[in-house]
Design a protein around this motif. Sequence first.
Motif, short mmCIF file in Angstrom:
data_model
loop_
_atom_site.label_atom_id
_atom_site.label_comp_id
_atom_site.label_asym_id
_atom_site.label_seq_id
_atom_site.Cartn_x
_atom_site.Cartn_y
_atom_site.Cartn_z
N THR A 12 -37.98 -4.81 2.11
CA THR A 12 -39.41 -4.53 2.28
C THR A 12 -39.65 -3.23 3.02
O THR A 12 -38.82 -2.74 3.78
CB THR A 12 -40.11 -5.65 3.07
OG1 THR A 12 -39.49 -5.80 4.35
CG2 THR A 12 -40.10 -6.96 2.33
N GLU A 15 -45.23 -4.48 3.21
CA GLU A 15 -45.58 -5.45 2.18
C GLU A 15 -46.45 -6.57 2.74
O GLU A 15 -46.35 -7.72 2.31
CB GLU A 15 -44.31 -6.05 1.57
CG GLU A 15 -43.57 -5.13 0.62
CD GLU A 15 -44.26 -4.97 -0.73
OE1 GLU A 15 -45.31 -5.63 -0.95
OE2 GLU A 15 -43.76 -4.20 -1.55
N ASN A 18 -48.29 -9.02 0.45
CA ASN A 18 -47.54 -9.86 -0.49
C ASN A 18 -46.48 -10.74 0.14
O ASN A 18 -46.07 -11.74 -0.46
CB ASN A 18 -46.85 -8.96 -1.52
CG ASN A 18 -47.81 -8.08 -2.29
OD1 ASN A 18 -48.64 -8.56 -3.05
ND2 ASN A 18 -47.71 -6.77 -2.10
N ILE A 19 -45.98 -10.38 1.33
CA ILE A 19 -44.74 -10.98 1.83
C ILE A 19 -44.85 -12.47 2.10
O ILE A 19 -43.89 -13.22 1.88
CB ILE A 19 -44.23 -10.22 3.09
CG1 ILE A 19 -42.81 -10.66 3.42
CG2 ILE A 19 -45.17 -10.42 4.25
CD1 ILE A 19 -41.80 -10.36 2.34
N SER A 40 -41.55 -1.27 8.80
CA SER A 40 -42.94 -1.51 8.39
C SER A 40 -43.89 -1.36 9.57
O SER A 40 -43.56 -1.71 10.70
CB SER A 40 -43.08 -2.92 7.80
OG SER A 40 -42.49 -3.01 6.53
N THR A 44 -45.66 -6.59 8.37
CA THR A 44 -44.78 -7.29 7.43
C THR A 44 -43.78 -8.19 8.15
O THR A 44 -43.58 -9.35 7.77
CB THR A 44 -44.02 -6.28 6.55
OG1 THR A 44 -44.95 -5.61 5.70
CG2 THR A 44 -42.99 -6.97 5.68
N ASP A 86 -38.37 -8.64 -4.75
CA ASP A 86 -39.20 -7.61 -4.14
C ASP A 86 -40.26 -8.30 -3.29
O ASP A 86 -40.55 -9.50 -3.46
CB ASP A 86 -39.87 -6.76 -5.22
CG ASP A 86 -38.89 -5.84 -5.93
OD1 ASP A 86 -37.75 -5.70 -5.45
OD2 ASP A 86 -39.27 -5.26 -6.96
N GLY A 87 -40.86 -7.55 -2.40
CA GLY A 87 -41.86 -8.13 -1.52
C GLY A 87 -43.09 -8.63 -2.24
O GLY A 87 -43.85 -9.44 -1.69
N ASP A 88 -43.32 -8.18 -3.49
CA ASP A 88 -44.47 -8.62 -4.27
C ASP A 88 -44.07 -9.58 -5.39
O ASP A 88 -44.80 -9.72 -6.37
CB ASP A 88 -45.24 -7.43 -4.84
CG ASP A 88 -44.34 -6.50 -5.67
OD1 ASP A 88 -43.15 -6.82 -5.85
OD2 ASP A 88 -44.83 -5.46 -6.13
N ASP A 182 -48.37 -8.01 -7.74
CA ASP A 182 -48.66 -7.14 -6.61
C ASP A 182 -50.13 -7.25 -6.24
O ASP A 182 -51.01 -6.97 -7.06
CB ASP A 182 -48.29 -5.70 -6.98
CG ASP A 182 -48.36 -4.75 -5.80
OD1 ASP A 182 -48.79 -5.18 -4.71
OD2 ASP A 182 -47.98 -3.58 -5.97
N ASP A 184 -51.54 -5.45 -3.85
CA ASP A 184 -52.05 -4.16 -3.39
C ASP A 184 -52.95 -3.54 -4.45
O ASP A 184 -52.87 -3.89 -5.64
CB ASP A 184 -50.89 -3.22 -3.09
CG ASP A 184 -50.16 -3.58 -1.81
OD1 ASP A 184 -50.84 -3.97 -0.85
OD2 ASP A 184 -48.92 -3.48 -1.77
#
Length: 286
Positions: A12, A15, A18-19, A40, A44, A86-88, A182, A184
Amino acid sequence: MTRLPIVVAIPTKNEAANITGAVRSAAGHFEAIVVVDSASTDGTRELAKAAGAEVIPYVWDGRYPKKKQWCLEHVRPETDWVLFLDGDETVSGELLAELRRIFLDGRRVRPAAFDIPLGYWFGGRRLRHGHTIVKRALVDRTRARFPEPDDLAAPGMGEQEGHYQPLADPVHRLRAPIEHRDLDPVRTWFERHNRYSDWEAWLEAHPEVREQIRRAKTRQGRLFHRAPLKPLLSFGYAYLYRRGFLDGRAGLDYALAMSFYRWQIGLKARELAAGRDPGDPASGSP
């Protein structure tokens, strides 16, 4: 509930949006969930810990190994199997069920890695047709390794491995997806792909490194790597051949965005070939 003998590694950086969902989707199902975070500044780490993950700070030293290979070497090394999220991304219920059938039936797991399809969201809608990406996201660290192409001087990727797969044999493809949603704003997608296109364009100017990376891609990726007219081919494949038009406006937006990404790569590559890289002070550009 018996936990899967797999460590979930989530690399990450910023994130926060999403995390929590990523960690919660895996919580209670795997041996461990480890967030490997690159300084981060948006909370995060705190959110990941609150959701139940272990958090490890990561600082890249500018050399190989890069971040995912570092995870294979340092994150819970006593457990052979690593699932990269992935974080998303989130683990789907269907994927959990499929992994339980494979890892908890008492038999040795023969493949060295598993390719997993992505359930991809774009423009607020899950794409059912136009998106076909598959990730080699689940690997036995004792039988898999990320390649180390000569791209450390390339812009765009930094600590991340580029768009290539970890090397492993044999590889099996799973049916159930990882969900890539995602939260974001869409501008972050364009910001990321602007960076990625810098890396891809640099490869065009360094064909020997481009060939190293081509060999580490999936069969589909290797074929597309050699194809001409990539912006048009990308749009035609996603929107027409894969029937992305059935995904409505989101399908059109995604096909156009990917075509634009391929156009960016070509334009930047031509700029490099002409010696007019605007990011290079030696070019004389402002």
